[in-house]
Design a protein around this motif. Structure first.
Motif, PDB file in Angstrom:
ATOM      1  N   MET A   1      33.704  23.322  42.682  1.00  0.00           N
ATOM      2  CA  MET A   1      32.846  24.355  43.071  1.00  0.00           C
ATOM      3  C   MET A   1      31.947  25.251  42.306  1.00  0.00           C
ATOM      4  O   MET A   1      32.219  25.823  41.593  1.00  0.00           O
ATOM      5  N   SER A   2      30.523  25.347  42.364  1.00  0.00           N
ATOM      6  CA  SER A   2      29.795  25.890  41.349  1.00  0.00           C
ATOM      7  C   SER A   2      28.708  26.810  42.472  1.00  0.00           C
ATOM      8  O   SER A   2      27.999  26.744  43.928  1.00  0.00           O
ATOM      9  N   GLY A   3      28.374  28.152  41.394  1.00  0.00           N
ATOM     10  CA  GLY A   3      28.149  29.121  42.705  1.00  0.00           C
ATOM     11  C   GLY A   3      27.611  29.890  41.808  1.00  0.00           C
ATOM     12  O   GLY A   3      26.838  29.683  39.846  1.00  0.00           O
ATOM     13  N   ARG A   4      25.978  30.468  41.554  1.00  0.00           N
ATOM     14  CA  ARG A   4      25.497  31.578  41.443  1.00  0.00           C
ATOM     15  C   ARG A   4      25.882  33.273  41.300  1.00  0.00           C
ATOM     16  O   ARG A   4      25.853  32.945  42.981  1.00  0.00           O
ATOM     17  N   LEU A   5      25.196  34.021  41.186  1.00  0.00           N
ATOM     18  CA  LEU A   5      25.348  34.741  41.086  1.00  0.00           C
ATOM     19  C   LEU A   5      24.329  36.071  41.784  1.00  0.00           C
ATOM     20  O   LEU A   5      23.162  34.915  41.735  1.00  0.00           O
ATOM     21  N   ALA A   6      24.231  36.439  42.790  1.00  0.00           N
ATOM     22  CA  ALA A   6      22.879  36.538  44.146  1.00  0.00           C
ATOM     23  C   ALA A   6      21.936  38.295  43.356  1.00  0.00           C
ATOM     24  O   ALA A   6      21.237  38.144  44.178  1.00  0.00           O
ATOM     25  N   ALA A   7      22.415  38.663  42.512  1.00  0.00           N
ATOM     26  CA  ALA A   7      21.299  40.432  42.059  1.00  0.00           C
ATOM     27  C   ALA A   7      20.398  39.653  42.036  1.00  0.00           C
ATOM     28  O   ALA A   7      19.835  38.929  40.998  1.00  0.00           O
ATOM     29  N   VAL A   8      19.586  40.384  41.881  1.00  0.00           N
ATOM     30  CA  VAL A   8      18.389  39.969  40.872  1.00  0.00           C
ATOM     31  C   VAL A   8      18.239  40.766  39.744  1.00  0.00           C
ATOM     32  O   VAL A   8      17.741  39.149  38.708  1.00  0.00           O
ATOM     33  N   GLY A   9      18.669  41.368  39.293  1.00  0.00           N
ATOM     34  CA  GLY A   9      18.927  41.791  37.956  1.00  0.00           C
ATOM     35  C   GLY A   9      20.137  42.786  37.691  1.00  0.00           C
ATOM     36  O   GLY A   9      21.283  42.783  37.961  1.00  0.00           O
ATOM     37  N   THR A  20      15.059  43.157  34.901  1.00  0.00           N
ATOM     38  CA  THR A  20      14.941  41.788  35.313  1.00  0.00           C
ATOM     39  C   THR A  20      14.091  40.681  34.376  1.00  0.00           C
ATOM     40  O   THR A  20      14.247  39.424  34.633  1.00  0.00           O
ATOM     41  N   SER A  21      14.182  41.084  33.191  1.00  0.00           N
ATOM     42  CA  SER A  21      14.111  39.714  32.157  1.00  0.00           C
ATOM     43  C   SER A  21      14.831  38.770  31.475  1.00  0.00           C
ATOM     44  O   SER A  21      15.593  39.170  31.381  1.00  0.00           O
ATOM     45  N   LEU A  22      14.313  37.647  32.105  1.00  0.00           N
ATOM     46  CA  LEU A  22      15.822  36.219  31.787  1.00  0.00           C
ATOM     47  C   LEU A  22      15.535  36.134  30.676  1.00  0.00           C
ATOM     48  O   LEU A  22      14.444  35.422  30.534  1.00  0.00           O
ATOM     49  N   HIS A  23      16.252  36.024  29.907  1.00  0.00           N
ATOM     50  CA  HIS A  23      16.523  35.188  28.524  1.00  0.00           C
ATOM     51  C   HIS A  23      17.426  33.456  28.593  1.00  0.00           C
ATOM     52  O   HIS A  23      16.568  33.088  28.615  1.00  0.00           O
ATOM     53  N   SER A  24      18.466  33.943  29.640  1.00  0.00           N
ATOM     54  CA  SER A  24      18.886  32.678  29.683  1.00  0.00           C
ATOM     55  C   SER A  24      19.759  32.299  30.407  1.00  0.00           C
ATOM     56  O   SER A  24      19.860  33.353  31.772  1.00  0.00           O
ATOM     57  N   ARG A  25      20.834  30.916  30.198  1.00  0.00           N
ATOM     58  CA  ARG A  25      21.752  31.032  31.694  1.00  0.00           C
ATOM     59  C   ARG A  25      22.940  30.860  31.159  1.00  0.00           C
ATOM     60  O   ARG A  25      22.414  29.103  29.845  1.00  0.00           O
ATOM     61  N   TYR A  26      24.071  30.100  30.822  1.00  0.00           N
ATOM     62  CA  TYR A  26      25.311  29.959  31.066  1.00  0.00           C
ATOM     63  C   TYR A  26      26.209  29.256  31.895  1.00  0.00           C
ATOM     64  O   TYR A  26      26.338  29.816  33.076  1.00  0.00           O
ATOM     65  N   SER A  38      45.493  21.448  45.218  1.00  0.00           N
ATOM     66  CA  SER A  38      44.829  21.145  44.379  1.00  0.00           C
ATOM     67  C   SER A  38      43.737  21.626  43.615  1.00  0.00           C
ATOM     68  O   SER A  38      44.421  23.016  44.422  1.00  0.00           O
ATOM     69  N   THR A  39      43.783  21.639  42.523  1.00  0.00           N
ATOM     70  CA  THR A  39      43.340  22.528  41.570  1.00  0.00           C
ATOM     71  C   THR A  39      41.877  22.957  41.703  1.00  0.00           C
ATOM     72  O   THR A  39      40.972  21.603  42.338  1.00  0.00           O
ATOM     73  N   VAL A  40      41.805  24.286  41.858  1.00  0.00           N
ATOM     74  CA  VAL A  40      40.605  24.784  42.153  1.00  0.00           C
ATOM     75  C   VAL A  40      39.802  25.166  41.158  1.00  0.00           C
ATOM     76  O   VAL A  40      39.945  26.318  40.318  1.00  0.00           O
ATOM     77  N   ARG A  41      38.880  24.950  40.296  1.00  0.00           N
ATOM     78  CA  ARG A  41      37.863  25.742  39.443  1.00  0.00           C
ATOM     79  C   ARG A  41      36.476  26.079  40.191  1.00  0.00           C
ATOM     80  O   ARG A  41      35.813  25.188  40.067  1.00  0.00           O
ATOM     81  N   LEU A  42      36.444  27.591  39.894  1.00  0.00           N
ATOM     82  CA  LEU A  42      35.061  27.271  39.835  1.00  0.00           C
ATOM     83  C   LEU A  42      34.056  27.645  39.135  1.00  0.00           C
ATOM     84  O   LEU A  42      34.612  27.691  37.422  1.00  0.00           O
ATOM     85  N   ARG A  43      32.823  27.455  39.041  1.00  0.00           N
ATOM     86  CA  ARG A  43      32.161  27.140  38.106  1.00  0.00           C
ATOM     87  C   ARG A  43      30.297  28.053  38.135  1.00  0.00           C
ATOM     88  O   ARG A  43      30.003  27.579  39.907  1.00  0.00           O
ATOM     89  N   LEU A  44      30.253  29.120  37.300  1.00  0.00           N
ATOM     90  CA  LEU A  44      29.520  29.952  38.035  1.00  0.00           C
ATOM     91  C   LEU A  44      28.200  29.707  36.658  1.00  0.00           C
ATOM     92  O   LEU A  44      28.968  29.779  35.584  1.00  0.00           O
ATOM     93  N   SER A  45      26.965  30.010  37.452  1.00  0.00           N
ATOM     94  CA  SER A  45      25.774  29.788  36.519  1.00  0.00           C
ATOM     95  C   SER A  45      25.950  31.605  36.114  1.00  0.00           C
ATOM     96  O   SER A  45      24.928  32.274  37.544  1.00  0.00           O
ATOM     97  N   VAL A  46      25.944  31.936  35.439  1.00  0.00           N
ATOM     98  CA  VAL A  46      25.295  33.336  34.659  1.00  0.00           C
ATOM     99  C   VAL A  46      24.446  33.710  33.956  1.00  0.00           C
ATOM    100  O   VAL A  46      23.869  32.826  33.416  1.00  0.00           O
TER     101      VAL A  46
END
Length: 138
Positions: A1-9, A20-26, A38-46
């Motif tokens: 599964m993959s996802g990202r956080l919904a907050a603006v800043g 709210t000044s974005l530098h990068s993502r990882y 089955s094993t579950v792994r969450l992949r988050l874009s932070v």
């Protein structure tokens, strides 16, 4: 599964100024409880933000995860961490590792021992003794 956080800043952890000044993502990977064997792994874009407050020494910071999702530098979600801690305390290293493999959540015996050794941040150590009593008999 993959996802990202919904907050603006996010707020800087040092000076608490919002940014709210974005530098990068990882990408950050967290383990969750198994589903139907089955094993579950969450992949988050932070996202990483810039701290725009000039006196602050921190230049960049990442957005924090919610406590039930994960803790700082953690590799498991909180409910999975609770299961690993319970099995590790009850069974120990190698037996705990075998039990977790049967539950489709394979963690090594070293991980089980590390969880037991790691102090729980919620517990507070007892205060030092102020009075020490001496027995009357020898």
């Amino acid at each position: 599964m993959s996802g990202r956080l919904a907050a603006v800043g996010a707020n800087c952890p040092d000076c608490a100024m919002p940014s709210t000044s974005l530098h990068s993502r990882y990408d950050r990977t967290l383990s969750d409880l198994p589903v139907r064997g089955s094993t579950v792994r969450l992949r988050l874009s932070v996202r990483r933000f810039r701290c725009l407050h000039t006196p602050c020494l921190r230049r960049t910071f990442s957005e924090p995860l919610a406590p039930p999702v994960g803790r700082r530098y953690g590799r498991r979600v909180e409910r999975c961490d609770a299961l690993v801690r319970a099995v590790a305390v009850a069974l120990g290293g190698r037996p705990g590792s075998r039990m977790m493999a049967r539950l489709s959540a394979p963690w090594s015996r070293d991980t089980m021992l590390r969880v037991v050794r790691r102090s729980d941040p919620a517990t507070v150590p007892p205060p030092p003794a102020r009075v020490v009593g001496i027995d009357d008999f020898a």
